[in-house]
Design an enzyme around this catalytic site. Structure first.
Site, short mmCIF file in Angstrom:
data_model
loop_
_atom_site.label_atom_id
_atom_site.label_comp_id
_atom_site.label_asym_id
_atom_site.label_seq_id
_atom_site.Cartn_x
_atom_site.Cartn_y
_atom_site.Cartn_z
N SER A 1 0.87 -1.18 0.00
CA SER A 1 0.00 0.00 0.00
C SER A 1 0.90 1.22 0.00
O SER A 1 2.04 1.15 0.47
CB SER A 1 -0.87 0.01 1.27
OG SER A 1 -1.38 1.31 1.51
N TYR B 1 -1.63 -1.33 10.40
CA TYR B 1 -1.79 -1.57 8.96
C TYR B 1 -0.52 -1.16 8.21
O TYR B 1 -0.02 -1.90 7.35
CB TYR B 1 -3.01 -0.79 8.47
CG TYR B 1 -3.34 -1.03 7.01
CD1 TYR B 1 -3.85 -2.25 6.58
CD2 TYR B 1 -3.14 -0.03 6.06
CE1 TYR B 1 -4.15 -2.47 5.23
CE2 TYR B 1 -3.45 -0.23 4.73
CZ TYR B 1 -3.96 -1.46 4.31
OH TYR B 1 -4.25 -1.67 2.99
P1 NAP Z 1 -11.82 -6.31 0.46
O1 NAP Z 1 -12.86 -5.87 -0.51
O2 NAP Z 1 -12.17 -6.40 1.90
O3 NAP Z 1 -11.21 -7.70 -0.03
C1 NAP Z 1 -10.30 -8.42 0.75
C2 NAP Z 1 -10.65 -9.88 0.64
O4 NAP Z 1 -9.67 -10.64 1.41
C3 NAP Z 1 -12.03 -10.20 1.24
O5 NAP Z 1 -12.81 -10.92 0.32
C4 NAP Z 1 -11.67 -11.05 2.45
O6 NAP Z 1 -12.61 -12.09 2.69
C5 NAP Z 1 -10.35 -11.69 2.04
N1 NAP Z 1 -9.65 -12.21 3.20
C6 NAP Z 1 -9.48 -11.60 4.40
N2 NAP Z 1 -8.82 -12.42 5.24
C7 NAP Z 1 -8.58 -13.56 4.54
C8 NAP Z 1 -7.94 -14.77 4.87
N3 NAP Z 1 -7.43 -14.97 6.10
N4 NAP Z 1 -7.85 -15.74 3.93
C9 NAP Z 1 -8.38 -15.55 2.69
N5 NAP Z 1 -9.02 -14.42 2.33
C10 NAP Z 1 -9.11 -13.43 3.24
O7 NAP Z 1 -10.55 -5.33 0.38
P2 NAP Z 1 -9.76 -4.61 -0.83
O8 NAP Z 1 -9.87 -3.16 -0.61
O9 NAP Z 1 -10.12 -5.20 -2.13
O10 NAP Z 1 -8.27 -4.99 -0.41
C11 NAP Z 1 -7.50 -5.98 -1.06
C12 NAP Z 1 -6.05 -5.76 -0.68
O11 NAP Z 1 -5.65 -4.45 -1.13
C13 NAP Z 1 -5.76 -5.80 0.81
O12 NAP Z 1 -4.53 -6.45 1.03
C14 NAP Z 1 -5.65 -4.34 1.20
O13 NAP Z 1 -4.84 -4.14 2.33
C15 NAP Z 1 -5.01 -3.78 -0.04
N6 NAP Z 1 -5.18 -2.34 -0.23
C16 NAP Z 1 -6.42 -1.80 -0.32
C17 NAP Z 1 -6.54 -0.43 -0.49
C18 NAP Z 1 -7.88 0.23 -0.59
O14 NAP Z 1 -7.93 1.45 -0.49
N7 NAP Z 1 -8.95 -0.51 -0.78
C19 NAP Z 1 -5.40 0.38 -0.55
C20 NAP Z 1 -4.15 -0.22 -0.47
C21 NAP Z 1 -4.04 -1.58 -0.32
P3 NAP Z 1 -13.79 -11.97 3.78
O15 NAP Z 1 -14.45 -10.65 3.50
O16 NAP Z 1 -14.59 -13.16 3.49
O17 NAP Z 1 -13.12 -11.97 5.12
#
Ligand code: NAP
Length: 257
Positions: free
Chosen positions: A141, A154
């Site tokens: 990130s 985080y």
């Molecule tokens: P999201 O919509 O919450 O998707 C994350 C997915 O990871 C969810 O489906 C969740 O499943 C799954 N997950 C969580 N714990 C898990 C585990 N132990 N084993 C397998 N799957 C698991 O979030 P997103 O925004 O797309 O984020 C995806 C990645 O991008 C993350 O690593 C986040 O830190 C990173 N990121 C996001 C942003 C942002 O602004 N959105 C910015 C920088 C980086 P459940 O919901 O079923 O628990």
């Protein structure tokens, strides 16, 4: 068809950036292994891929659990014989100043965001090494590079992922395996919507504040990150090794200006 016949495992692809990437990879000819904790969300991603004529299967696994991850990798190898692309995307959020963070919450975010990159890589790498080929994309990130309020745990995880990416690249370059990191800014996904709801009295006002932080004046969309993942996954990125790729609407540049 930039990923024709490639086998791609995307962790946490039942939602948000992972889901958007799964759809894009499938559209580019990859066979996508959709992984998530939630069967319902993972199966829905697979259904959407199949509806558009793509190829995908769902494997439920917890990226923090060694047995669960090893069994997922074994299933993929049994069925497809290889993993060409591993996108370590699964992650959770953490909010609060350091002294306010409960030790259990610290352990949990470290487990999902850091061990959750370590374990799929650990079990997939021997197969990539055998074939002398592979692309690993780790989800960091932009917070790994700039200080933001209330995100200590985080930030620690995403900084760790960036450092891990560079070390991995050095160790696996001799096997023709590329390891790169994505550094998104704020991308509108369920993850961010939950974070806004839990952290601010007025989430709408918070969004306006976040938009001002981006030089773009707007927040990112999951597709913006998916397209960057596609580039790193594809052979077009053959000279990208151990690199942080920013998809942040200029947040890091703006902060450093
Ligand atoms: P999201 O919509 O919450 O998707 C994350 C997915 O990871 C969810 O489906 C969740 O499943 C799954 N997950 C969580 N714990 C898990 C585990 N132990 N084993 C397998 N799957 C698991 O979030 P997103 O925004 O797309 O984020 C995806 C990645 O991008 C993350 O690593 C986040 O830190 C990173 N990121 C996001 C942003 C942002 O602004 N959105 C910015 C920088 C980086 P459940 O919901 O079923 O628990």
């Amino acid at each position: 068809m930039r990923l024709k016949d490639k086998v791609a495992l995307i962790t946490g692809s039942g939602s948000g950036i992972g889901k958007s990437t799964a759809l894009l990879f499938a559209n580019e000819g990859a066979c996508v292994i959709v992984n998530d904790l939630s069967e319902e969300k993972g199966v829905e991603t697979v259904k959407e891929i199949e509806d558009m004529g793509g190829n995908a299967i769902f494997i439920q696994a917890d990226v923090t659990n060694p047995a669960s991850v090893q069994s997922m990798v074994n299933m993929i190898i049994d069925q497809f014989g290889r993993i060409d692309i591993l996108f370590n995307n699964a992650g959770i959020s953490g909010v609060g100043r350091l002294h306010e963070i409960e030790a259990d919450a610290w352990d949990r975010i470290m487990a999902v965001n850091v061990k959750g990159v370590f374990l799929p890589s650990k079990y997939a790498l021997p197969y990539m090494m055998e074939r002398k080929s592979g692309s690993i994309i780790n989800m960091s990130s932009c917070i790994a590079e700039i200080g933001l309020a209330l995100r200590a745990s985080y930030a620690a995880t995403k900084g760790a992922v960036l450092a891990l990416t560079k070390s991995m690249q050095v160790d696996y370059a001799p096997y023709n395996i590329r390891v790169n990191a994505l550094l998104p800014g704020t991308i509108i996904t369920p993850f961010v919507e939950d974070y806004l709801k839990n952290s601010y009295d007025d989430p709408e006002e918070a969004v306006e504040g976040l938009k001002k932080r981006q030089l773009s004046g707007d927040l990112g969309r999951p597709e913006d990150v998916a397209r960057a993942a596609l580039f790193l996954a594809s052979d077009e990125a053959k000279f990208m090794m151990g690199s942080p790729l920013y998809i942040d609407g200029g947040v890091v540049s703006g902060k450093n200006a």
